[in-house]
Structures are given as structure tokens and as C-alpha cells.
Design a protein around this motif. Sequence first.
Motif, PDB file in Angstrom:
ATOM      1  N   ASN A 155      40.640  38.941  33.963  1.00 44.95           N
ATOM      2  CA  ASN A 155      41.144  37.411  33.798  1.00 44.95           C
ATOM      3  C   ASN A 155      42.197  37.544  32.779  1.00 44.95           C
ATOM      4  O   ASN A 155      42.096  36.994  31.687  1.00 44.95           O
ATOM      5  N   TRP A 156      43.544  38.036  33.249  1.00 41.51           N
ATOM      6  CA  TRP A 156      44.773  38.235  32.511  1.00 41.51           C
ATOM      7  C   TRP A 156      45.505  36.745  32.571  1.00 41.51           C
ATOM      8  O   TRP A 156      46.426  36.784  31.650  1.00 41.51           O
ATOM      9  N   HIS A 157      45.130  35.974  33.279  1.00 46.42           N
ATOM     10  CA  HIS A 157      46.114  34.856  33.554  1.00 46.42           C
ATOM     11  C   HIS A 157      46.526  34.147  32.330  1.00 46.42           C
ATOM     12  O   HIS A 157      47.632  33.749  32.288  1.00 46.42           O
ATOM     13  N   GLU A 161      50.692  34.135  31.123  1.00 43.09           N
ATOM     14  CA  GLU A 161      51.290  32.970  31.034  1.00 43.09           C
ATOM     15  C   GLU A 161      52.193  32.800  29.689  1.00 43.09           C
ATOM     16  O   GLU A 161      53.303  32.392  29.818  1.00 43.09           O
ATOM     17  N   ARG A 162      51.591  33.421  28.822  1.00 49.08           N
ATOM     18  CA  ARG A 162      52.479  33.167  27.318  1.00 49.08           C
ATOM     19  C   ARG A 162      53.115  34.475  26.911  1.00 49.08           C
ATOM     20  O   ARG A 162      54.118  34.518  26.217  1.00 49.08           O
ATOM     21  N   TYR A 163      52.630  35.518  27.381  1.00 46.35           N
ATOM     22  CA  TYR A 163      53.070  36.877  26.725  1.00 46.35           C
ATOM     23  C   TYR A 163      53.234  38.121  27.863  1.00 46.35           C
ATOM     24  O   TYR A 163      54.028  38.892  27.393  1.00 46.35           O
ATOM     25  N   PHE A 183      46.737  46.853  23.687  1.00 47.95           N
ATOM     26  CA  PHE A 183      47.963  46.819  24.803  1.00 47.95           C
ATOM     27  C   PHE A 183      49.198  46.129  24.323  1.00 47.95           C
ATOM     28  O   PHE A 183      49.204  45.515  23.355  1.00 47.95           O
ATOM     29  N   HIS A 184      50.156  46.202  25.386  1.00 51.34           N
ATOM     30  CA  HIS A 184      51.599  45.472  24.947  1.00 51.34           C
ATOM     31  C   HIS A 184      51.582  44.711  26.159  1.00 51.34           C
ATOM     32  O   HIS A 184      51.389  45.064  27.447  1.00 51.34           O
ATOM     33  N   SER A 185      52.831  43.787  25.819  1.00 52.84           N
ATOM     34  CA  SER A 185      53.177  42.928  26.859  1.00 52.84           C
ATOM     35  C   SER A 185      54.675  42.730  26.472  1.00 52.84           C
ATOM     36  O   SER A 185      55.036  42.697  25.288  1.00 52.84           O
ATOM     37  N   ILE A 214      42.841  35.959  22.067  1.00 56.36           N
ATOM     38  CA  ILE A 214      43.630  35.007  22.830  1.00 56.36           C
ATOM     39  C   ILE A 214      44.834  35.223  22.110  1.00 56.36           C
ATOM     40  O   ILE A 214      45.956  35.264  22.903  1.00 56.36           O
ATOM     41  N   ASN A 215      44.850  35.463  20.765  1.00 55.14           N
ATOM     42  CA  ASN A 215      46.101  35.465  20.098  1.00 55.14           C
ATOM     43  C   ASN A 215      46.696  37.029  19.846  1.00 55.14           C
ATOM     44  O   ASN A 215      45.820  37.743  19.989  1.00 55.14           O
ATOM     45  N   PRO A 216      47.738  37.254  20.252  1.00 54.18           N
ATOM     46  CA  PRO A 216      48.400  38.647  19.745  1.00 54.18           C
ATOM     47  C   PRO A 216      47.907  39.223  18.416  1.00 54.18           C
ATOM     48  O   PRO A 216      47.765  38.313  17.417  1.00 54.18           O
TER      49      PRO A 216
END
Length: 295
Positions: A155-157, A161-163, A183-185, A214-216
Motif C-alpha cells: 500500500n504505497w498510495h 501522493e506526497r513523495y 528506500f528513495h523517491s 509515514i514521514n521520511p
Amino acid sequence: MMFDLKNLEVQILKQFDDNYNYFNPSHFNGRTIYRRESKFEGRLLVSDIVDDQDIVLLQHHTDDNFLWSYEDARFINDTEISVCCCKRDKHDIEKIINVEYKKYNLTTKELTHFKTQNAHFEKHWQFYNDKIIYHVNPYTIMDSKEDVIFKKQLNWHPWVERYGNPGLSTNVFEVGGIKYLLFHSYVWFSRLHFKYFVGLLRLNDDLSPLGYAINPLFEANREYSDNTLLNDLWNWRKTGLCEVVKYEVIFPMNVVIDDTNINIYGGLNDCSCVNIKLNKFEFIEKVKNESFILV
């Protein structure tokens, strides 16, 4: 974000020096390797893999048909590294044929090709004993023969959406008896400007995913690098075939745990090789208070 680099010890290992650009290092048992970027015929940027003494381990070259460039190498063990091999058309060097994933033996000097080529760009596989973590989206594990033994769409949604879309970055590491990987985005602000984020994925003992924070863990920022250094790099990177992309990037390559710290070796704003040191106790306490999305 969970940690701001301004509040952490960040050790600069190598950086852009007007002749070469160094970024995306990997460390294992006291040895560090680096991606060293240079110009090919003044028209194109290519990369070699070098050691601490700047001795070339894998050097860009041309053969009968292709121009090869070696990128983002990581230690697998004491004698082997994995490496992204960018293959360009020798007669039309602007054209990337694909990026192949290979394994290089530092002792025998042999380069072994992995058979898997599911993507145009094969990058950032992670090795854990006889298993290969191939992707995080979908989360995929292969065995040593490159047969898929686990695959799950997470569930990456909320993250996407943000990152942006997540991609694999580091090896599996263990802190406080719990396994993680990074991981990175990234998200685009304009055609030539984008920002990276680093995420934390918690794993079960069998390497299957449990959930992500939830937060990076980190959010890239141009201010983490010297402004003059960045401008010099961007001017140097201008070539006949390359437009200058102004990255804001923290790219973790691998993680090494010692008695006190989580040492995150990676590239910073594409101009420096760094070791970001996170105190293990502070990390454990921060993660205790962090919300995770179960996958």
C-alpha cells in the motif's frame, strides 16, 4: 521528516574537485568505493568505479558496438560488488540502449551478467545471503538463480501522493533486533529540478515487508551543500549532450552499523560522498514514536 542533516554529523568523504565529480559511495569492512564522474569527449558524462586511493576498479570504455559506463556500485561481500552498467550506442552516444545489472569480482576481475532485464534501467538490487531484494514496488525477492520467491504489491498510495514513487536504496540492516531497509523517491518541481526523499521500511525476519514510516527519514535540501560547490558542479556538467538537472538529493547507498551509530553512506546533492551518522539510541527512540503504515 524524522531527522534534519543540519543536526547530524555528516562526514564528507569525497566531493567534486573541478576535474572529477564523486558521489554515491558504498562501504564494507573498512573499504569504500565511489562513483567518479567525468566527461567523455567533452560531450557526455560517464562514470567509473574507484577506491579510496582513486584507483580505477571499473573504467568506462567503448567496444565494437557500445559505450559502457559504470554507476552506483555496492559491496555484496569482501570480494564482490554489484554495479549498474549503462550501455550506449557507440555510433549514437546520446542513445541509451539499457542499464544492465552485473556483479564484479575484485579478485579475479571477472564481470558476471545477471540475466534479469525486466526494466530498461536495472538498478539498486540488494543482496542478503542467498536472496536478492529486487524491488520495493512491488516488493520482490529473488533467489540466487534470479527466480522470484516472494512478490507483494504494498500500500504505497499514501507515500506516492506526497513523495513520489518508491525505489530500492540500501541493504537490510538491523537495529534493536528489528530489520529495516531504506528506500528513495522524488518529486519534480520543474523539468530540470527535483527533490529526493528517503523512507524507512520495516521488515520481518524473513525479509518480507511489515510497514513503512509515514514521514521520511530525510528530505533533501540544497542548503546541505556549499552553494559555490553546487554552482561550480552545475557549470561543469553543462555539455553538448547534457542539460544540467539541479538535484536536491540524498541518495543512500548502504548502511553499516557500529557500536554507537547507524552509518548511512550515500550521495549528497550529486556533488559529495558522505557518511551520515545516526546515533542508534536516538534512532530507536524516534522510531518508537513514529507512525507506520502497515502493508
